[in-house]
Design an enzyme around this catalytic site. Structure first.
Site, PDB file in Angstrom:
ATOM      1  N   CYS A 112      37.378  60.652  79.305  1.00 25.54           N
ATOM      2  CA  CYS A 112      38.716  60.397  78.723  1.00 25.54           C
ATOM      3  C   CYS A 112      39.643  61.605  78.811  1.00 25.54           C
ATOM      4  O   CYS A 112      40.837  61.493  78.553  1.00 25.54           O
ATOM      5  CB  CYS A 112      38.574  59.917  77.287  1.00 25.54           C
ATOM      6  SG  CYS A 112      37.528  58.465  77.150  1.00 25.54           S
ATOM      7  N   HIS A 248      45.602  60.628  74.734  1.00 24.29           N
ATOM      8  CA  HIS A 248      44.626  59.616  75.112  1.00 24.29           C
ATOM      9  C   HIS A 248      44.525  58.592  73.983  1.00 24.29           C
ATOM     10  O   HIS A 248      44.447  58.958  72.807  1.00 24.29           O
ATOM     11  CB  HIS A 248      43.271  60.287  75.375  1.00 24.29           C
ATOM     12  CG  HIS A 248      42.148  59.305  75.435  1.00 24.29           C
ATOM     13  ND1 HIS A 248      42.195  58.197  76.263  1.00 24.29           N
ATOM     14  CD2 HIS A 248      40.960  59.234  74.756  1.00 24.29           C
ATOM     15  CE1 HIS A 248      41.077  57.506  76.091  1.00 24.29           C
ATOM     16  NE2 HIS A 248      40.325  58.097  75.192  1.00 24.29           N
ATOM     17  N   ASN A 278      40.884  51.361  74.532  1.00 21.43           N
ATOM     18  CA  ASN A 278      40.643  52.675  75.148  1.00 21.43           C
ATOM     19  C   ASN A 278      40.301  52.469  76.625  1.00 21.43           C
ATOM     20  O   ASN A 278      39.248  51.919  76.940  1.00 21.43           O
ATOM     21  CB  ASN A 278      39.497  53.357  74.386  1.00 21.43           C
ATOM     22  CG  ASN A 278      39.096  54.704  74.973  1.00 21.43           C
ATOM     23  OD1 ASN A 278      39.460  55.031  76.100  1.00 21.43           O
ATOM     24  ND2 ASN A 278      38.328  55.461  74.222  1.00 21.43           N
TER      25      ASN A 278
HETATM   26  N1  COA Z   1      32.770  45.144  62.938  1.00 21.83           N
HETATM   27  C1  COA Z   1      32.327  45.115  61.679  1.00 21.83           C
HETATM   28  N2  COA Z   1      31.585  46.100  61.145  1.00 21.83           N
HETATM   29  C2  COA Z   1      31.301  47.153  61.928  1.00 21.83           C
HETATM   30  C3  COA Z   1      31.721  47.244  63.260  1.00 21.83           C
HETATM   31  C4  COA Z   1      32.494  46.177  63.756  1.00 21.83           C
HETATM   32  N3  COA Z   1      32.958  46.158  65.024  1.00 21.83           N
HETATM   33  N4  COA Z   1      31.295  48.400  63.790  1.00 21.83           N
HETATM   34  C5  COA Z   1      30.598  49.042  62.826  1.00 21.83           C
HETATM   35  N5  COA Z   1      30.609  48.263  61.688  1.00 21.83           N
HETATM   36  C6  COA Z   1      30.000  48.551  60.415  1.00 21.83           C
HETATM   37  C7  COA Z   1      28.832  49.512  60.512  1.00 21.83           C
HETATM   38  O1  COA Z   1      27.641  48.823  60.822  1.00 21.83           O
HETATM   39  C8  COA Z   1      28.814  50.100  59.139  1.00 21.83           C
HETATM   40  O2  COA Z   1      28.177  49.202  58.269  1.00 21.83           O
HETATM   41  P1  COA Z   1      27.217  49.724  57.084  1.00 21.83           P
HETATM   42  O3  COA Z   1      28.117  50.548  56.191  1.00 21.83           O
HETATM   43  O4  COA Z   1      26.725  48.461  56.474  1.00 21.83           O
HETATM   44  O5  COA Z   1      26.187  50.542  57.769  1.00 21.83           O
HETATM   45  C9  COA Z   1      30.288  50.148  58.736  1.00 21.83           C
HETATM   46  O6  COA Z   1      30.952  49.215  59.591  1.00 21.83           O
HETATM   47  C10 COA Z   1      30.925  51.523  58.913  1.00 21.83           C
HETATM   48  O7  COA Z   1      30.559  52.025  60.179  1.00 21.83           O
HETATM   49  P2  COA Z   1      31.141  53.362  60.741  1.00 21.83           P
HETATM   50  O8  COA Z   1      30.505  53.654  62.057  1.00 21.83           O
HETATM   51  O9  COA Z   1      31.066  54.389  59.651  1.00 21.83           O
HETATM   52  O10 COA Z   1      32.672  52.949  60.932  1.00 21.83           O
HETATM   53  P3  COA Z   1      33.883  53.862  61.290  1.00 21.83           P
HETATM   54  O11 COA Z   1      34.916  53.764  60.262  1.00 21.83           O
HETATM   55  O12 COA Z   1      33.448  55.242  61.717  1.00 21.83           O
HETATM   56  O13 COA Z   1      34.465  53.117  62.569  1.00 21.83           O
HETATM   57  C11 COA Z   1      34.543  53.442  64.948  1.00 21.83           C
HETATM   58  C12 COA Z   1      33.691  53.012  63.743  1.00 21.83           C
HETATM   59  C13 COA Z   1      33.690  53.325  66.199  1.00 21.83           C
HETATM   60  C14 COA Z   1      35.722  52.481  65.035  1.00 21.83           C
HETATM   61  C15 COA Z   1      35.048  54.890  64.727  1.00 21.83           C
HETATM   62  O14 COA Z   1      33.967  55.713  64.358  1.00 21.83           O
HETATM   63  C16 COA Z   1      35.693  55.456  65.934  1.00 21.83           C
HETATM   64  O15 COA Z   1      36.692  54.952  66.437  1.00 21.83           O
HETATM   65  N6  COA Z   1      35.188  56.606  66.446  1.00 21.83           N
HETATM   66  C17 COA Z   1      35.724  57.234  67.613  1.00 21.83           C
HETATM   67  C18 COA Z   1      35.197  56.550  68.846  1.00 21.83           C
HETATM   68  C19 COA Z   1      35.982  56.876  70.065  1.00 21.83           C
HETATM   69  O16 COA Z   1      37.179  57.031  70.010  1.00 21.83           O
HETATM   70  N7  COA Z   1      35.295  56.985  71.199  1.00 21.83           N
HETATM   71  C20 COA Z   1      35.880  57.261  72.454  1.00 21.83           C
HETATM   72  C21 COA Z   1      36.435  58.644  72.492  1.00 21.83           C
HETATM   73  S1  COA Z   1      37.143  59.016  73.995  1.00 21.83           S
END
Ligand code: COA
Length: 322
Positions: A112, A248, A278
């Site tokens: 990215c 990005h 993304n």
């Molecule tokens: N739908 C519903 N629930 C979801 C889910 C989805 N698509 N994805 C994860 N969950 C759940 C998890 O299982 C977790 O449940 P639990 O509390 O029962 O264990 C809960 O939601 C929280 O998960 P978490 O991973 O803490 O969520 P988050 O707020 O961090 O959001 C992302 C997850 C992936 C959206 C976030 O971490 C993110 O965007 N990170 C950056 C990723 C990125 O940009 N990558 C590319 C970079 S170039």
């Protein structure tokens, strides 16, 4: 002293898309959850398109926009982590299709951060007097490496391509900064690759992307403000002097948090993540093209590009619009 000026932009995304309700039919999630946590509403997914075909379309659009002939190009640089083939590289395929017979062509892999790394590479070749006219493209079919059973990551990614043509002009080089931290590479990884359509099930787990979402989130909101500060330190400019921060597009909350940390109005951070998700190295040039075609970029405006992602890698570049 020579520097590259962007004289044309182009982009292309597949027609087919999956909205959040479609994704909720594949993994356990909801439109509300995805919108709230990411800002994404839909993502375009390649059906008949490939990384090469999209790169060609975005590249041609950029040449047309900049009124540059393919034969003028000294170099084609494609940033991608999802090439159609290992050899020949995507840039050579673009060369063949558009007839850029004079161009030196190669691909660059920096996920990215890839567009910013490729853009900076083009600037370095121009500054060294090696090239005068360069086509830089970011093209990705992330749908082919996403784990469609992992709701924590498959909601995020989309396919598309964006491009910019750079022309040499007299002037001092604009500054840029790039960084890598290979020691943290495991938080966003994909070990190997088989060619497949997004709907084909693949048994080999190594061909799926693994992501520690929270680790990536923390990395992005810390490193991007840092690298922008480092970039501006090389100039006499402050964040207030910058018209647009073209970041990005990984997650709306990441961008909002970066804007807060930089104490800068969010209106300077254009976003189109709702429509595309993304698209890795394609996201910055797709957004730049959108701003350009909407007439939002004026002569003399100062723009900061910033990318961040797997590697880990991150970087920023300053440019002035023509
Ligand atoms: N739908 C519903 N629930 C979801 C889910 C989805 N698509 N994805 C994860 N969950 C759940 C998890 O299982 C977790 O449940 P639990 O509390 O029962 O264990 C809960 O939601 C929280 O998960 P978490 O991973 O803490 O969520 P988050 O707020 O961090 O959001 C992302 C997850 C992936 C959206 C976030 O971490 C993110 O965007 N990170 C950056 C990723 C990125 O940009 N990558 C590319 C970079 S170039």
């Amino acid at each position: 002293m020579m520097r590259g000026k962007i004289c044309g932009t182009g982009s292309y995304v597949p027609e087919h898309y999956l909205d959040n309700h479609d994704i909720a039919g594949i993994v356990e999630t909801s439109d509300e959850w995805i919108r709230e946590r990411t800002g994404i509403v839909r993502r375009h997914i390649a059906d008949n398109d490939t990384t090469v075909s999209m790169a060609i379309k975005a590249g041609q659009a950029a040449l047309e926009n900049g009124q540059v002939e393919a034969q003028e190009l000294d170099m084609i640089l494609v940033s991608t982590i999802t090439p159609n083939t290992i050899i020949p590289c995507t840039a050579c395929e673009v060369q063949k299709a558009i007839g850029a017979v004079r161009a030196t062509c190669f691909d660059l892999s920096a996920a990215c951060s890839g567009f910013v790394f490729a853009y900076n590479t083009a600037q370095a070749y121009i500054a060294a007097g090696i090239c005068k006219t360069v086509l830089v493209i970011g093209s990705e079919t992330l749908s082919t490496i996403v784990d469609w059973q992992d709701r924590g990551s498959c909601i995020l990614f989309g396919d598309g391509a964006g491009a910019a043509v750079l022309r040499a002009e007299e002037g001092e080089c604009y500054p840029w900064v790039t960084h890598s931290d290979g020691a943290k590479g495991e938080v966003l990884s994909c070990e190997s690759r088989n060619q497949r359509n997004w709907q084909e099930k693949e048994q080999d787990r190594k061909t799926y992307t693994y992501m520690d979402g929270q680790a990536v989130f923390k990395f992005a909101v810390k490193r991007v403000p840092e690298v922008v500060r480092e970039l501006l330190k090389k100039t006499e400019l402050s964040v207030d002097d910058i018209d647009w921060f073209v970041l990005h597009q990984a997650n709306q909350r990441i961008i909002e948090s970066i804007a807060r940390r930089m104490k800068t109005d969010i209106s300077k951070f254009p976003m189109n993540i709702a429509e595309y998700g993304n698209t890795s190295s394609a996201s910055i040039p797709i957004l730049l093209d959108e701003l350009n075609r909407k007439g939002l970029l004026g002569p003399g405006q100062k723009i900061v590009l910033a990318g961040y992602g797997a590697g880990l890698s991150w970087g920023a570049a300053l440019l002035e619009w023509a």
